[in-house]
Design a protein around this motif. Structure first.
Motif, PDB file in Angstrom:
ATOM      1  N   GLY A 115       0.961  -1.481   0.097  1.00  0.00           N
ATOM      2  CA  GLY A 115      -0.102   0.075   0.175  1.00  0.00           C
ATOM      3  C   GLY A 115       1.001   1.430  -0.032  1.00  0.00           C
ATOM      4  O   GLY A 115       0.582   2.361  -0.683  1.00  0.00           O
ATOM      5  N   ALA A 116       1.860   1.281   0.833  1.00  0.00           N
ATOM      6  CA  ALA A 116       2.770   2.346   0.718  1.00  0.00           C
ATOM      7  C   ALA A 116       3.577   2.601  -0.616  1.00  0.00           C
ATOM      8  O   ALA A 116       3.690   3.749  -1.008  1.00  0.00           O
ATOM      9  CB  ALA A 116       4.047   1.967   1.926  1.00  0.00           C
ATOM     10  N   ASP A 117       3.813   1.440  -1.222  1.00  0.00           N
ATOM     11  CA  ASP A 117       4.691   1.638  -2.374  1.00  0.00           C
ATOM     12  C   ASP A 117       3.499   2.204  -3.444  1.00  0.00           C
ATOM     13  O   ASP A 117       3.910   3.217  -4.381  1.00  0.00           O
ATOM     14  CB  ASP A 117       4.914   0.277  -3.108  1.00  0.00           C
ATOM     15  CG  ASP A 117       6.141  -0.348  -2.375  1.00  0.00           C
ATOM     16  OD1 ASP A 117       6.955   0.064  -1.909  1.00  0.00           O
ATOM     17  OD2 ASP A 117       6.283  -1.841  -2.525  1.00  0.00           O
ATOM     18  N   TRP A 118       2.360   1.698  -3.409  1.00  0.00           N
ATOM     19  CA  TRP A 118       1.292   2.425  -4.341  1.00  0.00           C
ATOM     20  C   TRP A 118       1.132   3.818  -4.150  1.00  0.00           C
ATOM     21  O   TRP A 118       1.040   4.753  -4.713  1.00  0.00           O
ATOM     22  CB  TRP A 118       0.104   1.707  -4.070  1.00  0.00           C
ATOM     23  CG  TRP A 118      -1.081   2.178  -5.049  1.00  0.00           C
ATOM     24  CD1 TRP A 118      -1.470   1.622  -6.365  1.00  0.00           C
ATOM     25  CD2 TRP A 118      -1.996   3.334  -4.879  1.00  0.00           C
ATOM     26  NE1 TRP A 118      -2.453   2.448  -6.825  1.00  0.00           N
ATOM     27  CE2 TRP A 118      -2.994   3.523  -5.932  1.00  0.00           C
ATOM     28  CE3 TRP A 118      -2.077   4.214  -3.712  1.00  0.00           C
ATOM     29  CZ2 TRP A 118      -3.850   4.354  -5.948  1.00  0.00           C
ATOM     30  CZ3 TRP A 118      -3.127   5.266  -3.829  1.00  0.00           C
ATOM     31  CH2 TRP A 118      -4.021   5.317  -5.027  1.00  0.00           C
ATOM     32  N   ALA A 119       1.205   4.297  -2.808  1.00  0.00           N
ATOM     33  CA  ALA A 119       0.850   5.632  -2.586  1.00  0.00           C
ATOM     34  C   ALA A 119       2.210   6.556  -2.881  1.00  0.00           C
ATOM     35  O   ALA A 119       2.155   7.720  -3.158  1.00  0.00           O
ATOM     36  CB  ALA A 119       0.533   5.702  -0.988  1.00  0.00           C
ATOM     37  N   LEU A 120       3.312   5.944  -2.559  1.00  0.00           N
ATOM     38  CA  LEU A 120       4.603   6.704  -2.627  1.00  0.00           C
ATOM     39  C   LEU A 120       4.563   7.139  -4.351  1.00  0.00           C
ATOM     40  O   LEU A 120       4.875   8.213  -4.510  1.00  0.00           O
ATOM     41  CB  LEU A 120       5.613   5.839  -2.532  1.00  0.00           C
ATOM     42  CG  LEU A 120       6.032   5.707  -0.863  1.00  0.00           C
ATOM     43  CD1 LEU A 120       7.172   4.643  -0.622  1.00  0.00           C
ATOM     44  CD2 LEU A 120       6.433   7.106  -0.469  1.00  0.00           C
ATOM     45  N   GLU A 121       4.062   6.367  -5.008  1.00  0.00           N
ATOM     46  CA  GLU A 121       4.136   6.734  -6.591  1.00  0.00           C
ATOM     47  C   GLU A 121       3.132   7.858  -6.624  1.00  0.00           C
ATOM     48  O   GLU A 121       3.239   8.536  -7.829  1.00  0.00           O
ATOM     49  CB  GLU A 121       3.744   5.779  -7.519  1.00  0.00           C
ATOM     50  CG  GLU A 121       4.505   4.248  -7.302  1.00  0.00           C
ATOM     51  CD  GLU A 121       4.081   3.388  -8.216  1.00  0.00           C
ATOM     52  OE1 GLU A 121       3.008   3.336  -9.039  1.00  0.00           O
ATOM     53  OE2 GLU A 121       4.632   2.202  -8.080  1.00  0.00           O
ATOM     54  N   ARG A 122       2.247   8.360  -5.862  1.00  0.00           N
ATOM     55  CA  ARG A 122       1.147   9.167  -5.994  1.00  0.00           C
ATOM     56  C   ARG A 122       1.295  10.435  -4.868  1.00  0.00           C
ATOM     57  O   ARG A 122       0.638  11.602  -5.235  1.00  0.00           O
ATOM     58  CB  ARG A 122      -0.049   8.630  -5.782  1.00  0.00           C
ATOM     59  CG  ARG A 122      -0.387   7.580  -7.266  1.00  0.00           C
ATOM     60  CD  ARG A 122      -1.546   6.527  -6.506  1.00  0.00           C
ATOM     61  NE  ARG A 122      -1.761   5.814  -7.695  1.00  0.00           N
ATOM     62  CZ  ARG A 122      -0.803   4.845  -8.153  1.00  0.00           C
ATOM     63  NH1 ARG A 122      -0.009   4.492  -7.408  1.00  0.00           N
ATOM     64  NH2 ARG A 122      -0.988   3.913  -9.185  1.00  0.00           N
ATOM     65  N   LEU A 123       2.100  10.384  -4.030  1.00  0.00           N
ATOM     66  CA  LEU A 123       2.350  11.244  -3.044  1.00  0.00           C
ATOM     67  C   LEU A 123       3.093  12.568  -3.747  1.00  0.00           C
ATOM     68  O   LEU A 123       4.184  12.270  -4.372  1.00  0.00           O
ATOM     69  CB  LEU A 123       3.136  10.721  -1.960  1.00  0.00           C
ATOM     70  CG  LEU A 123       2.272  10.244  -0.900  1.00  0.00           C
ATOM     71  CD1 LEU A 123       3.484   9.841   0.373  1.00  0.00           C
ATOM     72  CD2 LEU A 123       1.258  11.054  -0.115  1.00  0.00           C
ATOM     73  N   PRO A 124       2.851  13.603  -3.269  1.00  0.00           N
ATOM     74  CA  PRO A 124       3.844  14.763  -3.459  1.00  0.00           C
ATOM     75  C   PRO A 124       5.168  14.398  -2.924  1.00  0.00           C
ATOM     76  O   PRO A 124       5.335  13.862  -1.880  1.00  0.00           O
ATOM     77  CB  PRO A 124       3.348  15.988  -2.810  1.00  0.00           C
ATOM     78  CG  PRO A 124       1.945  15.695  -2.678  1.00  0.00           C
ATOM     79  CD  PRO A 124       1.674  14.205  -2.629  1.00  0.00           C
ATOM     80  N   PHE A 125       6.201  14.934  -3.730  1.00  0.00           N
ATOM     81  CA  PHE A 125       7.540  14.556  -3.134  1.00  0.00           C
ATOM     82  C   PHE A 125       7.865  14.932  -1.642  1.00  0.00           C
ATOM     83  O   PHE A 125       8.668  14.133  -0.960  1.00  0.00           O
ATOM     84  CB  PHE A 125       8.615  15.677  -4.014  1.00  0.00           C
ATOM     85  CG  PHE A 125       9.853  15.411  -3.750  1.00  0.00           C
ATOM     86  CD1 PHE A 125      10.528  13.960  -4.203  1.00  0.00           C
ATOM     87  CD2 PHE A 125      10.564  16.237  -3.084  1.00  0.00           C
ATOM     88  CE1 PHE A 125      12.091  13.940  -3.834  1.00  0.00           C
ATOM     89  CE2 PHE A 125      12.119  16.083  -2.647  1.00  0.00           C
ATOM     90  CZ  PHE A 125      12.778  14.796  -3.145  1.00  0.00           C
ATOM     91  N   ARG A 126       7.386  16.044  -1.056  1.00  0.00           N
ATOM     92  CA  ARG A 126       7.618  16.395   0.213  1.00  0.00           C
ATOM     93  C   ARG A 126       7.151  15.532   1.217  1.00  0.00           C
ATOM     94  O   ARG A 126       7.757  15.578   2.366  1.00  0.00           O
ATOM     95  CB  ARG A 126       7.000  17.827   0.245  1.00  0.00           C
ATOM     96  CG  ARG A 126       5.716  18.011   0.362  1.00  0.00           C
ATOM     97  CD  ARG A 126       5.052  19.547   0.467  1.00  0.00           C
ATOM     98  NE  ARG A 126       3.644  19.522   0.384  1.00  0.00           N
ATOM     99  CZ  ARG A 126       3.024  19.573  -0.775  1.00  0.00           C
ATOM    100  NH1 ARG A 126       3.642  19.323  -2.016  1.00  0.00           N
ATOM    101  NH2 ARG A 126       1.504  19.634  -0.681  1.00  0.00           N
TER     102      ARG A 126
END
Length: 103
Positions: free
Chosen positions: A47-58
């Motif tokens: 789930g974190a991998d999926w979210a990391l692709e969509r999170l703003p860099f900051r």
């Protein structure tokens, strides 16, 4: 629909636990967002991998650190810039959950 309602209903309690269970709260928020968006139930790290692709860099470093702790790659020490980024990252995730819930 019941699963979606149940996971969203748990978000306020997660936020109440943020300061003393930071890693798990961040990973669970990412997982909730992922589940709402994909209709798939993934592990916390996936789930974190999926979210990391969509999170703003900051916000990426904070969630990536929580994932690394979960996987045993890092020791849990939330200090400095990471600590300062926890609430903004969690806030972004909660906002993403809310937007996904409304769609």
């Amino acid at each position: 629909m019941d699963l979606r309602r149940a996971i969203v209903a748990g978000v306020p309690q997660l936020m109440a636990d943020l300061d003393h269970d930071t890693r798990n709260v961040l990973l669970t928020l990412a997982r909730v967002w992922t589940t709402l968006a994909t209709d798939s139930i993934l592990s916390k790290d996936a789930g974190a991998d999926w979210a990391l692709e969509r999170l703003p860099f900051r916000h990426g470093a904070v969630l990536a650190y929580a994932r690394a702790i979960y996987l045993g790659e890092e020791k849990e020490r939330w200090d400095g810039e990471l600590r300062a980024g926890v609430r903004p990252c969690a806030g972004f995730l909660v906002g993403a959950i809310g937007r996904q819930w409304l769609t």
